[in-house]
Write a protein that holds these residues in place. Structure first.
Motif, PDB file in Angstrom:
ATOM      1  N   VAL A 260       3.649   0.431   9.994  1.00 18.45           N
ATOM      2  CA  VAL A 260       4.847   0.134   9.216  1.00 18.45           C
ATOM      3  C   VAL A 260       5.159  -1.349   9.304  1.00 18.45           C
ATOM      4  O   VAL A 260       4.834  -2.017  10.297  1.00 18.45           O
ATOM      5  CB  VAL A 260       6.057   0.956   9.729  1.00 18.45           C
ATOM      6  CG1 VAL A 260       5.808   2.432   9.508  1.00 18.45           C
ATOM      7  CG2 VAL A 260       6.333   0.683  11.195  1.00 18.45           C
TER       8      VAL A 260
ATOM      9  N   VAL B 148       7.830  -0.878   2.134  1.00 17.33           N
ATOM     10  CA  VAL B 148       6.458  -1.257   1.763  1.00 17.33           C
ATOM     11  C   VAL B 148       6.409  -1.690   0.297  1.00 17.33           C
ATOM     12  O   VAL B 148       5.769  -2.687  -0.058  1.00 17.33           O
ATOM     13  CB  VAL B 148       5.493  -0.080   2.017  1.00 17.33           C
ATOM     14  CG1 VAL B 148       4.128  -0.352   1.384  1.00 17.33           C
ATOM     15  CG2 VAL B 148       5.349   0.162   3.506  1.00 17.33           C
ATOM     16  N   VAL B 149       7.113  -0.959  -0.570  1.00 13.59           N
ATOM     17  CA  VAL B 149       7.144  -1.308  -1.996  1.00 13.59           C
ATOM     18  C   VAL B 149       7.752  -2.697  -2.173  1.00 13.59           C
ATOM     19  O   VAL B 149       7.226  -3.539  -2.922  1.00 13.59           O
ATOM     20  CB  VAL B 149       7.945  -0.260  -2.793  1.00 13.59           C
ATOM     21  CG1 VAL B 149       8.150  -0.722  -4.232  1.00 13.59           C
ATOM     22  CG2 VAL B 149       7.227   1.088  -2.764  1.00 13.59           C
TER      23      VAL B 149
ATOM     24  N   SER C  80       8.841   3.614   3.267  1.00 18.22           N
ATOM     25  CA  SER C  80       8.103   3.610   2.000  1.00 18.22           C
ATOM     26  C   SER C  80       8.711   2.601   1.034  1.00 18.22           C
ATOM     27  O   SER C  80       7.990   1.842   0.366  1.00 18.22           O
ATOM     28  CB  SER C  80       8.121   5.011   1.369  1.00 18.22           C
ATOM     29  OG  SER C  80       7.473   5.943   2.198  1.00 18.22           O
ATOM     30  N   ILE C  81      10.041   2.570   0.940  1.00 15.27           N
ATOM     31  CA  ILE C  81      10.706   1.602   0.066  1.00 15.27           C
ATOM     32  C   ILE C  81      10.482   0.189   0.584  1.00 15.27           C
ATOM     33  O   ILE C  81      10.295  -0.756  -0.200  1.00 15.27           O
ATOM     34  CB  ILE C  81      12.210   1.914  -0.034  1.00 15.27           C
ATOM     35  CG1 ILE C  81      12.431   3.341  -0.561  1.00 15.27           C
ATOM     36  CG2 ILE C  81      12.913   0.909  -0.927  1.00 15.27           C
ATOM     37  CD1 ILE C  81      11.862   3.587  -1.932  1.00 15.27           C
TER      38      ILE C  81
ATOM     39  N   ALA D 298      10.575   7.847   7.043  1.00 12.98           N
ATOM     40  CA  ALA D 298       9.415   7.708   6.158  1.00 12.98           C
ATOM     41  C   ALA D 298       9.862   7.232   4.782  1.00 12.98           C
ATOM     42  O   ALA D 298       9.204   6.385   4.149  1.00 12.98           O
ATOM     43  CB  ALA D 298       8.675   9.041   6.050  1.00 12.98           C
ATOM     44  N   ILE D 299      11.004   7.754   4.295  1.00 14.82           N
ATOM     45  CA  ILE D 299      11.547   7.309   3.010  1.00 14.82           C
ATOM     46  C   ILE D 299      11.911   5.831   3.085  1.00 14.82           C
ATOM     47  O   ILE D 299      11.591   5.036   2.189  1.00 14.82           O
ATOM     48  CB  ILE D 299      12.780   8.152   2.632  1.00 14.82           C
ATOM     49  CG1 ILE D 299      12.372   9.609   2.386  1.00 14.82           C
ATOM     50  CG2 ILE D 299      13.476   7.584   1.403  1.00 14.82           C
ATOM     51  CD1 ILE D 299      13.552  10.547   2.208  1.00 14.82           C
ATOM     52  N   CYS D 300      12.586   5.458   4.177  1.00 10.10           N
ATOM     53  CA  CYS D 300      13.034   4.069   4.313  1.00 10.10           C
ATOM     54  C   CYS D 300      11.853   3.101   4.378  1.00 10.10           C
ATOM     55  O   CYS D 300      11.846   2.051   3.708  1.00 10.10           O
ATOM     56  CB  CYS D 300      13.899   3.918   5.570  1.00 10.10           C
ATOM     57  SG  CYS D 300      15.418   4.892   5.514  1.00 10.10           S
TER      58      CYS D 300
ATOM     59  N   TRP E   6       0.997   5.210  11.338  1.00  9.22           N
ATOM     60  CA  TRP E   6       1.221   4.373  10.154  1.00  9.22           C
ATOM     61  C   TRP E   6       1.620   2.973  10.622  1.00  9.22           C
ATOM     62  O   TRP E   6       2.502   2.824  11.472  1.00  9.22           O
ATOM     63  CB  TRP E   6       2.345   4.993   9.312  1.00  9.22           C
ATOM     64  CG  TRP E   6       2.583   4.315   7.976  1.00  9.22           C
ATOM     65  CD1 TRP E   6       1.778   3.439   7.348  1.00  9.22           C
ATOM     66  CD2 TRP E   6       3.744   4.497   7.144  1.00  9.22           C
ATOM     67  NE1 TRP E   6       2.325   3.040   6.157  1.00  9.22           N
ATOM     68  CE2 TRP E   6       3.548   3.694   6.001  1.00  9.22           C
ATOM     69  CE3 TRP E   6       4.904   5.252   7.226  1.00  9.22           C
ATOM     70  CZ2 TRP E   6       4.482   3.622   4.981  1.00  9.22           C
ATOM     71  CZ3 TRP E   6       5.818   5.188   6.202  1.00  9.22           C
ATOM     72  CH2 TRP E   6       5.613   4.378   5.093  1.00  9.22           C
TER      73      TRP E   6
END
Length: 703
Positions: free
Chosen positions: A580, A669-670, A666-667, A662-664, A578
């Motif tokens: 990131v 990226v948002v 993802s936020i 992955a949670i961190c 990914w």
């Protein structure tokens, strides 16, 4: 033989053959009832106004065919509905369809039957507790009074200390108390009649030793003068208590005589009254007795003299050192609402006609409570001294019996007690899971308790749990302290069981259930104290603390190294699959999160005897949440279980941190898509995700 003395309870309807000494009062009341539409009959508590009405006035009124007596003595009953139902029972059917209220119904009844209704509202002071419900009744009574109706007479029987509560009715009926009647104290001659009259009526073969009646009257009069009654007025209720007690002792003996020797042997009037007080207090709940013991020091002076206090006064004065040691451990003394509720229940019971140790005194807006008589003061002070260790001693006996029963079992015979509901797996019990299961069953049974028998059955689970703990302590523990891993299993179960027990003991609608569970609370606390005396649950002994300090430090450092390593390995794995976004101060954020997560895990699994690698494993994976898992203690873990735990550790270790990152990311990226700072999104998610992991971990580990 029928007993001629009723004791402290009021005479009932149908007992007029036992009622003597009130002929003059009966005649006066009959005349007043025929002359006025509303009559207030009042007297101090225990004087006998209910007895006078039930066994004296009403039987006399029933002899007159133009008078119809009706008694409504339930303070919760609707007066109009009750009267209508009673009139229907006499054959008058217009009450079913009548309207216009109580006064109109009674007027129609009088017009059609030519019978005047005598409506007796007994124990009216109980209705005054809910004044908002009295307006409609007061309006109907005022209509009867102000029209000078001959249809009915309403007799309001109320305690003297509640007369001020009739103020709203006085505003509607002018001169309400002008035709009232205060029931007087009985004279010596009347009291003598109250002894000899019932004896002659029902038990002619039973005699009284010469001079005994005079001796009892003299003793009671002397005690009254030593108290607060300046005129030496003898309490009719106490007089009845003495003769009822002597009857129980002497009436069935061969010579059928009530004797002075029995009277002296029982301690005279004071001794008999002391026995009555003890019997009355034995009906209270254990928690009520604890609170009574605490407030006695404020309601009774050291000299025995009484003091008047409101419940708010008592709540403001009460301190922890007013209570016994076991009460401090058991009662929620900081919860004023609960203590007030207990005080309300206590005084409600001890101001009743059949158990009048206290009386209410209204002074303006203050509702105070005081002893009925100074004679009771020394008795209650002595009772307070004697009872302090009573419940605790009883509970300790149960503990000794249970501990002795279970610890005396041989290890091979342990399975033979499985029919008592015990878990018999030695490994499970070694780690405390058997104790936990028994206490969990106790919680479940308490929640479904309906009767005192149910509560006693539930107590078997509690005793089984603590009994297992005693057996484990005897056969499996090494050293004086509860093993830390066992403590982590047992402590929450004990805490939850105690919370559930006190909830039922204080809130169940049945007093019998409250009595049974409140006694269990003393037993529960005694068990807890017994095991606390063996040593702390989780903390180390003094000899191990110095050695443990460096081991905890090493364990945390090792766990931190694994956490930091896991964080950065997970980061590299994510970068492979990914793209990131770039995050500022990434290493600092991940390192800080690693420190916090390792510290949280270490604190949550804080062992008594540290094994470094077990601490590291527990810091990274909640192995105690695995199915059929048992935390290691004593080296008896199966190889299969050990394989599952370490496999779970090695598999989950990088996945745990990869999911976290992955949670961190993802936020982040948002945030980046919306044109915000990706670093801010990552850091915000890091905090929230760490908190979520902590909550999930505590939940999974049953912490």
């Amino acid at each position: 033989m029928k007993k001629p003395f009723v004791g402290l309870r009021p005479f009932r309807k149908g007992e007029n053959g036992l009622f003597f000494g009130r002929d003059r009062d009966i005649a006066i009341l009959q005349n007043l009832i025929r002359a006025v539409p509303v009559l207030v009959v009042y007297a101090p508590s225990g004087t006998g106004k209910s007895s006078l009405l039930n066994a004296g006035v009403l039987p006399a009124i029933e002899q007159d065919p133009f008078l119809l007596p009706v008694v409504v003595d339930d303070p919760r009953a609707d007066v109009t509905a009750s009267v209508s139902a009673l009139l229907v029972s006499t054959g008058w059917h217009d009450a079913k369809t009548g309207d216009g209220g109580l006064a109109a119904t009674l007027q129609r009844h009088f017009t059609e039957t030519d019978r005047r209704l005598i409506l007796v509202l007994d124990q009216f002071e109980e209705r005054l507790k809910d004044e908002d419900s009295l307006d409609e009744l007061y309006i109907e009574i005022a209509r009867l009074a102000n029209t000078r109706s001959e249809a009915a007479t309403v007799v309001i029987s109320v305690r003297e200390d509640y007369l001020a509560g009739l103020e709203r009715l006085m505003r509607r009926v002018s001169g309400l108390l002008d035709a009232s009647f205060r029931v007087p104290a009985l004279s010596k001659d009347a009291l003598s009649d109250a002894v000899y009259g019932p004896l002659k009526a029902v038990a002619t073969e039973v005699g009284i030793e010469a001079g005994l009646v005079g001796q009892v009257l003299t003793d009671l009069e002397r005690e009254a003068r030593l108290g607060d009654s300046a005129d030496g007025r003898i309490e009719a209720g106490y007089f009845q208590i003495v003769w009822s007690h002597l009857w129980d002792k002497d009436a069935d003996l061969p010579d059928h005589r009530l004797t002075s020797s029995t009277y002296q042997r029982e301690g005279g009037a004071a001794g008999i009254l002391e026995s009555f007080v003890s019997s009355t207090l034995s009906r209270l709940l254990p928690f009520e007795l604890e609170v009574l013991s605490a407030v006695i020091r404020y309601l009774v002076l050291p000299t025995g003299a009484k003091v008047s206090m409101t419940i708010d006064d008592l709540l403001g004065l009460l301190r922890r050192d007013d209570f016994t040691k076991q009460a401090v451990d058991i009662l929620p003394l900081d919860d004023r609402w609960t203590i007030r509720k207990i005080l309300d229940s206590l005084f409600s019971r001890l101001t009743r006609t059949e158990t009048p140790l206290f009386r209410r005194v209204l002074r303006g807006q203050r509702e105070e409570y005081e002893l009925v008589h100074d004679l009771l003061g020394p008795i209650l002070l002595q009772w307070r001294t004697v009872r302090e260790s009573e419940e605790d001693a009883t509970a300790r006996k149960v503990v000794q019996r249970v501990v002795s029963e279970y610890t005396g079992l041989a290890k091979d015979a342990y399975a033979s007690v499985s029919n008592r509901g015990l878990l018999t797996d030695p490994k499970a019990n070694r780690e405390g899971h058997g104790v936990k299961e028994a206490l969990t069953a106790y919680i479940r049974d308490l929640a479904a308790v309906e009767t005192a028998a149910d509560a006693e059955l539930a107590a078997g689970q509690m005793r089984a749990g603590f009994g297992q703990l005693a057996w484990i302590r005897r056969h499996l523990w090494v050293g004086p302290e509860v093993p830390a891993e066992m403590g982590r299993v047992i402590q929450p179960a004990i805490g939850r069981a105690y919370v559930q027990l006190k909830s039922v003991a204080l809130g169940h609608p049945s007093r019998d259930v409250q009595r049974a569970t409140q006694r269990q609370a003393y037993e529960f606390q005694a068990f807890n104290t017994y095991f606390e005396d063996l040593g702390p649950w989780i903390t180390e002994s003094q000899s191990n603390r110095a050695r443990s300090a460096w081991m905890y430090s090493l364990a945390y450092a090792t766990g931190l190294a694994f956490a930091v390593g896991g964080m950065f390995i997970a980061y590299r794995l994510l970068r492979l699959v990914w793209h990131v976004p770039d995050i500022e101060y990434l290493k600092l954020t991940l390192g800080t999160a690693s420190c916090g997560m390792a510290l949280m895990y270490l604190i949550n699994f804080y062992p008594n005897k540290v094994a470094v690698w077990e601490t590291v494993r527990d810091a990274l994976w909640p192995t105690s949440a695995l199915p059929d898992s048992v935390p290691s203690y004593g080296g008896e873990r199966s190889s299969r279980l050990r394989y599952l735990q370490y496999s779970a550790l090695l598999t989950w270790w990088p996945i745990l941190f990869a999911a976290y990152q992955a949670i961190c990311f993802s936020i982040a990226v948002v945030f980046d898509r919306f044109g915000w700072s990706a670093t801010a999104g990552f850091n915000l998610a890091a905090v929230l995700a760490a908190f979520g992991v902590a909550v999930a971990y505590v939940w999974a580990s049953d912490g």
